[in-house]
Structure formats: C-alpha cells, structure tokens
Design a protein around this motif. Structure first.
Motif, PDB file in Angstrom:
ATOM      1  N   UNK A 269     -12.545 -27.164 -28.005  1.00  0.00           N
ATOM      2  CA  UNK A 269     -12.895 -26.081 -27.410  1.00  0.00           C
ATOM      3  C   UNK A 269     -14.481 -26.118 -27.506  1.00  0.00           C
ATOM      4  N   UNK A 270     -14.934 -26.279 -28.887  1.00  0.00           N
ATOM      5  CA  UNK A 270     -16.210 -26.113 -29.201  1.00  0.00           C
ATOM      6  C   UNK A 270     -17.091 -27.404 -28.358  1.00  0.00           C
ATOM      7  N   UNK A 271     -16.726 -28.494 -28.378  1.00  0.00           N
ATOM      8  CA  UNK A 271     -17.125 -29.677 -27.909  1.00  0.00           C
ATOM      9  C   UNK A 271     -17.411 -29.507 -26.486  1.00  0.00           C
TER      10      UNK A 271
ATOM     11  N   UNK B 259     -20.802 -29.239 -24.217  1.00  0.00           N
ATOM     12  CA  UNK B 259     -21.180 -30.169 -23.109  1.00  0.00           C
ATOM     13  C   UNK B 259     -21.470 -29.277 -21.963  1.00  0.00           C
ATOM     14  N   UNK B 260     -20.752 -28.122 -21.589  1.00  0.00           N
ATOM     15  CA  UNK B 260     -20.984 -27.300 -20.624  1.00  0.00           C
ATOM     16  C   UNK B 260     -22.256 -26.741 -20.471  1.00  0.00           C
TER      17      UNK B 260
ATOM     18  N   UNK C 187     -14.995 -36.173 -26.503  1.00  0.00           N
ATOM     19  CA  UNK C 187     -13.783 -35.102 -26.185  1.00  0.00           C
ATOM     20  C   UNK C 187     -12.663 -35.934 -25.711  1.00  0.00           C
ATOM     21  N   UNK C 188     -12.988 -36.850 -24.690  1.00  0.00           N
ATOM     22  CA  UNK C 188     -11.749 -37.558 -23.950  1.00  0.00           C
ATOM     23  C   UNK C 188     -11.158 -38.654 -24.942  1.00  0.00           C
ATOM     24  N   UNK C 189     -11.486 -38.665 -25.784  1.00  0.00           N
ATOM     25  CA  UNK C 189     -10.997 -39.696 -26.939  1.00  0.00           C
ATOM     26  C   UNK C 189      -9.915 -38.996 -27.883  1.00  0.00           C
ATOM     27  N   UNK C 190      -9.773 -37.745 -28.052  1.00  0.00           N
ATOM     28  CA  UNK C 190      -8.810 -37.146 -28.706  1.00  0.00           C
ATOM     29  C   UNK C 190      -7.546 -37.495 -28.147  1.00  0.00           C
TER      30      UNK C 190
END
Length: 417
Positions: free
Chosen positions: A108-110, A114-115, A144-147
């Motif tokens: 959520x922080x990442x 980014x936003x 983020x997409x790697x999680x």
C-alpha cells in the motif's frame, strides 16, 4: 539483483524494523515440496482474429498489487476454514481483514508513493525532471508487481502458494466481471483480454459510452482496485494471444509479439513485415499488402534486391570449439577463421544463405563478406524469411501461403471484414 531479491530485501528490512522474525529459506524436502506446487495464472481471452476498428483499451492500474492490498492477502491473514467474507473464488479459503497484513501494508505504501510520482509527472514540463520521475515511478511499478510472483516462488522466505493462488484467482474474477459489464450492460464487444486489460470495440460516435462504462466499473470496484482508460486506436490486427498490432489516432503503430525485434531475421523480412502491417493498419487493404509480398518475392527471384538486406546477424556466444550443434552462424564463423579473420566469442557474425546441393541450410551459410549477389539462395529467403514473417498475419485475415507465393486463388475473403 533480481526483482525477487529486491522484494525479499525490502521485506527483510521492514521485518527487522518491526522486530519480527525473518523466515528461513527452504532447503531439501521443504523446497522440493514447494517446487511441486502449481497454480493457474492470469486469464487471457482469445482475440477476435483479423482486423478490427475503433478499439478502446482499458487496463487495471497495478492489478496484482491492488488485489493484495484490497483483499489483505498475507501469510498472517490466511484462514483456511470457517470463512464468511473476503472468500477467494474457486477455493473457499479467505483472508481476515481485522488487522492489516505485513505484505499488504508495505505494498500500500509503494502504490501510494508511485501514484504521487505519477501525479507529479503529469504536472511537470521539464524534460530532465520528467525523465527522473518516470524512472522512479517505473522502478516502483516493477517492484510492486513482483510481490505476486515472489509469494509463489519456491525459494522465497515469505512463500505461500495459497496467497499467490488467491491473487491470480481474484484477478481473473475482476477481469471477467468487467468484460461481462462491458458486454451485457453497455453492449460493447470485447475482442481481446489479457490478464489486466481488455480491448473493446467502441464506435467513434459513442465514445461517451466508454466513459460511462469506466465510471460504472470504478464505482463498483472495491478498495484501491481501479480500471483506467489506456487509449483509443483506429484499427488493430489480431493474430493470436499476445500477438497483435494497432495504430492510434496519431498514426503511431504499436506491435506486440511479432517479429520486428528478432535478430535472426534478415532486414528484407523485417522491412516486408513492417510494410505489410502499415498497409493493413493505415489503409485496411489486405489485397494491396498481398501484392507487396508478391512483388518482394519476384524481386528476390530476379535478384533485384540489396545484398545487405539479405544478411542475417547472430552473435557468437562462445568459442567455436564449444558449440555442439551445427548452426548457420557457427559455420560462417569457421569459414571466416579459415579465411584468416580473427574470430572470438562475442562477435556478431553476418552471413548469407547461398545456393548449393547440401540440404542442411546451416552448411550453406557463408560470411557476408564472401558473398556476391548471384550466390544467394532465393528459395531460402522466400520460404524461410519472407513468408514466415508475414504468414501468421495474413492467415488471420484468411490468406493462404499459396496465394501469397504464387497468386493461387482461394475462397472469398468477404467473411473476414
């Protein structure tokens, strides 16, 4: 450092800051058990093959990270029975929402950071600062997409197949639901969908319907999951899953999964495919494109081509002696060496396939510097370069190999348009 290692490093750092125990990496039987576990990935809807016009593309903003955050998917929140809410489709287990999970909190922080960067990017006109902001937001996007992948990686410290499985399952549910809304509530034709995006036919005079559709979807989506409008394209050519080309309103062509970037094609094959796509996308004229291919074939047969357009370039990745298989660039490299040239690993070998009695194509590979225009093999370049580069495209709109090569008539093409 790989993206998976970056994810693990971040999790270890955050875990240390919280004073939590860092899980050990798996070994032996634990790793083998994990490696044997599988799950289904994203949903891909097969495309409507051929040419389509007036295409709007919508995609979910950071779908997998958003699903993890919204549904609180974490090892600590996983509940395998007695589920009443936040249940994973297809499987029946769920994730508790009474407290924020470790991974969702970090994600959520990442996503939030980014936003903020993306907002600054839109408001900034300085090219240097824009580049800097773009690199930052792109790095956060990749991380983020790697999680999701990390959760399902057998060697991960924070591994849990059920978590990765849940992310994919929920993502499939959302993309299918959105497609259903488009088709049933707004009478829009969905011609293709891939994991987190959908391609929809929106007539030019009904673009307002696309906006209404977007607003309706986002009003219903939970948490931070959001559908975005990616762009509008005048025309698109769809071949198979993950292979298509489109042209936007400014004439910019986007190509996915076709051969433009393959190094093992001669320039004449790449150029021909590029011209074919331009004709199909800009003019919507398949017969004009087929005529172009036949003209190229005639020019190859009559040797009215440039020799440099026939050269194929392949890198020599190791020493000549280390190769076990007979490959065209290896044979050309040997002949270069026999001719007195220094040949070392890392060199890019340019070669041409010449005429000869040897049926093995690799044995007819000659260094480009040794070849004259009258030496090349026309049949090889027609059957192994030109036709393979364009055939998948033409097959999607009903044309056959024989029609392209020889002009032999086939059945009517009217049904494809």
């Amino acid at each position: 450092m790989t993206t998976g290692q970056l994810v693990e490093w971040l999790l270890m750092r955050e875990s240390s800051l919280k004073g939590s125990i860092i899980p050990n990496r798996p070994h032996g039987s634990e790793y083998m058990a994990r490696a044997g576990e599988t799950y289904t990935g994203g949903y891909v809807k097969s495309p409507k093959r051929g040419l389509s016009e007036n295409i709007a593309i919508f995609d979910f903003r950071s779908l997998y990270p958003s699903v993890i955050v919204t549904h609180n998917i974490d090892l600590s929140t996983l509940k395998m029975e007695n589920c009443k809410e936040n249940i994973v489709p297809e499987f029946g287990y769920c994730f508790e929402t009474s407290s924020r999970g470790f991974i969702p909190e970090i994600l959520k922080d990442l996503v939030g950071k980014r936003n903020i960067l993306k907002k600054k990017l839109k408001e900034n006109n300085d090219p240097v600062e824009r580049l800097f902001l773009h690199v930052q937001q792109h790095a956060l996007k990749i991380l983020a997409n790697s999680f999701y992948g990390y959760m399902g990686y057998p060697r991960a410290r924070w591994y849990k197949r059920e978590c990765a499985q849940a992310v994919a399952s929920l993502a499939r549910m959302y993309i299918k639901k959105v497609m259903t809304i488009a088709e049933e509530d707004f009478s829009l034709e969905v011609i293709y969908g891939d994991t987190d995006s959908l391609f929809v036919i929106v007539p030019e005079n009904k673009r307002n319907v696309a906006i209404e559709f977007l607003e309706k979807v986002n009003a219903d989506l939970p948490g931070i999951i959001e559908l975005e409008y990616e762009g509008y394209y005048k025309r698109g050519l769809f071949v198979t899953k993950k292979r298509y080309a489109m042209i936007d309103e400014n004439g910019k062509i986007t190509v996915k999964g076709l051969e433009f970037v393959r190094r093992d094609w001669a320039a004449i094959a790449r150029k021909t495919q590029e011209k074919v796509l331009k004709i199909l996308l800009k003019d919507a004229n398949p017969e004009k494109a087929a005529k172009l291919v036949r003209e190229v074939i005639i020019n190859i047969k009559e040797r009215r081509v440039k020799l440099e357009d026939l050269i194929i370039y392949t890198q020599l990745t190791k020493s000549i002696k280390s190769y076990k298989n007979i490959e065209p660039h290896l044979i050309a490299a040997k002949r270069l060496k026999d001719g007195g040239e220094e040949v070392v690993p890392g060199m890019v070998i340019g070669y041409v396939i010449v005429k000869g009695t040897n049926k093995l194509i690799s044995m007819r590979a000659e260094p480009a510097a040794f070849v004259k225009l009258e030496n090349y093999d026309p049949d090889y370049y027609i059957d192994n370069q030109i036709l393979p580069a364009v055939l998948r495209i033409f097959e999607a709109i009903g044309y056959t190999r024989d029609y392209l090569r020889e002009g032999i008539e086939q059945r009517s093409l009217k049904g494809w348009f």
